[in-house]
Motif scaffolding. Structure first.
Motif, PDB file in Angstrom:
ATOM      1  N   ARG A  56     123.849  95.158 -81.570  1.00 54.67           N
ATOM      2  CA  ARG A  56     123.495  96.155 -80.550  1.00 54.67           C
ATOM      3  C   ARG A  56     124.007  95.735 -79.181  1.00 54.67           C
ATOM      4  O   ARG A  56     124.545  96.547 -78.419  1.00 54.67           O
ATOM      5  CB  ARG A  56     121.984  96.343 -80.505  1.00 54.67           C
ATOM      6  N   GLU A  59     127.752  96.182 -79.025  1.00 49.46           N
ATOM      7  CA  GLU A  59     128.087  97.600 -78.883  1.00 49.46           C
ATOM      8  C   GLU A  59     127.826  98.074 -77.456  1.00 49.46           C
ATOM      9  O   GLU A  59     128.613  98.820 -76.879  1.00 49.46           O
ATOM     10  CB  GLU A  59     127.259  98.425 -79.876  1.00 49.46           C
ATOM     11  N   ARG A  60     126.723  97.639 -76.876  1.00 53.02           N
ATOM     12  CA  ARG A  60     126.404  98.030 -75.497  1.00 53.02           C
ATOM     13  C   ARG A  60     127.455  97.513 -74.523  1.00 53.02           C
ATOM     14  O   ARG A  60     127.910  98.224 -73.645  1.00 53.02           O
ATOM     15  CB  ARG A  60     125.023  97.481 -75.109  1.00 53.02           C
ATOM     16  N   ARG A  61     127.862  96.278 -74.714  1.00 57.62           N
ATOM     17  CA  ARG A  61     128.901  95.717 -73.833  1.00 57.62           C
ATOM     18  C   ARG A  61     130.232  96.422 -74.016  1.00 57.62           C
ATOM     19  O   ARG A  61     130.963  96.636 -73.063  1.00 57.62           O
ATOM     20  CB  ARG A  61     129.070  94.225 -74.107  1.00 57.62           C
ATOM     21  N   ALA A  62     130.562  96.777 -75.249  1.00 54.61           N
ATOM     22  CA  ALA A  62     131.830  97.464 -75.503  1.00 54.61           C
ATOM     23  C   ALA A  62     131.832  98.832 -74.826  1.00 54.61           C
ATOM     24  O   ALA A  62     132.850  99.259 -74.270  1.00 54.61           O
ATOM     25  CB  ALA A  62     132.057  97.613 -77.001  1.00 54.61           C
ATOM     26  N   ARG A  63     130.706  99.544 -74.872  1.00 57.19           N
ATOM     27  CA  ARG A  63     130.631 100.847 -74.210  1.00 57.19           C
ATOM     28  C   ARG A  63     130.721 100.695 -72.698  1.00 57.19           C
ATOM     29  O   ARG A  63     131.336 101.508 -72.029  1.00 57.19           O
ATOM     30  CB  ARG A  63     129.324 101.549 -74.577  1.00 57.19           C
ATOM     31  N   ARG A  64     130.113  99.642 -72.141  1.00 55.96           N
ATOM     32  CA  ARG A  64     130.129  99.446 -70.704  1.00 55.96           C
ATOM     33  C   ARG A  64     131.514  99.011 -70.220  1.00 55.96           C
ATOM     34  O   ARG A  64     131.937  99.373 -69.126  1.00 55.96           O
ATOM     35  CB  ARG A  64     129.106  98.378 -70.319  1.00 55.96           C
ATOM     36  N   ASP A  66     134.483  99.820 -71.375  1.00 50.61           N
ATOM     37  CA  ASP A  66     135.580 100.631 -71.902  1.00 50.61           C
ATOM     38  C   ASP A  66     136.547 101.096 -70.814  1.00 50.61           C
ATOM     39  O   ASP A  66     137.488 101.828 -71.090  1.00 50.61           O
ATOM     40  CB  ASP A  66     135.030 101.827 -72.683  1.00 50.61           C
ATOM     41  N   SER A  68     135.738 102.893 -68.129  1.00 51.41           N
ATOM     42  CA  SER A  68     135.248 104.047 -67.391  1.00 51.41           C
ATOM     43  C   SER A  68     134.446 103.567 -66.182  1.00 51.41           C
ATOM     44  O   SER A  68     133.797 102.519 -66.231  1.00 51.41           O
ATOM     45  CB  SER A  68     134.381 104.943 -68.285  1.00 51.41           C
ATOM     46  N   THR A  70     131.433 103.189 -63.546  1.00 48.85           N
ATOM     47  CA  THR A  70     129.976 103.229 -63.749  1.00 48.85           C
ATOM     48  C   THR A  70     129.302 104.041 -62.692  1.00 48.85           C
ATOM     49  O   THR A  70     129.730 104.259 -61.637  1.00 48.85           O
ATOM     50  CB  THR A  70     129.379 101.808 -63.755  1.00 48.85           C
TER      51      THR A  70
END
Length: 70
Positions: A56, A59-64, A66, A68, A70
């Motif tokens: 988890r 995954e959170r770090r990968a989404r942050r 990416d 984009s 903030t």
């Protein structure tokens, strides 16, 4: 001789004050002494790719990260 007795008493008082300050909680209350918790049974090692919490966080770090804004 009196100087030596006063010095010993002062050292003992300072040591007790330091020890009491180290045992004080966040509000100044004395916290109880804690024993280290021992695991109750064999400890099972979980590899990072099998650990749901690790996945988890990954995954959170990968989404942050990416790219984009903030």
């Amino acid at each position: 001789m009196v100087f030596l007795v006063v010095l010993v008493v002062a050292v003992v008082v300072v040591a007790l004050v330091v020890r009491a300050a180290a045992n004080a909680g966040p509000e100044g209350s004395v916290r109880p002494a804690r024993r280290p918790q021992r695991p109750k049974g064999p400890v099972k090692f979980v590899a990072p790719d099998d650990d749901p919490e690790f996945l988890r966080e990954l995954e959170r770090r990968a989404r942050r990260d990416d790219g984009s804004p903030t």
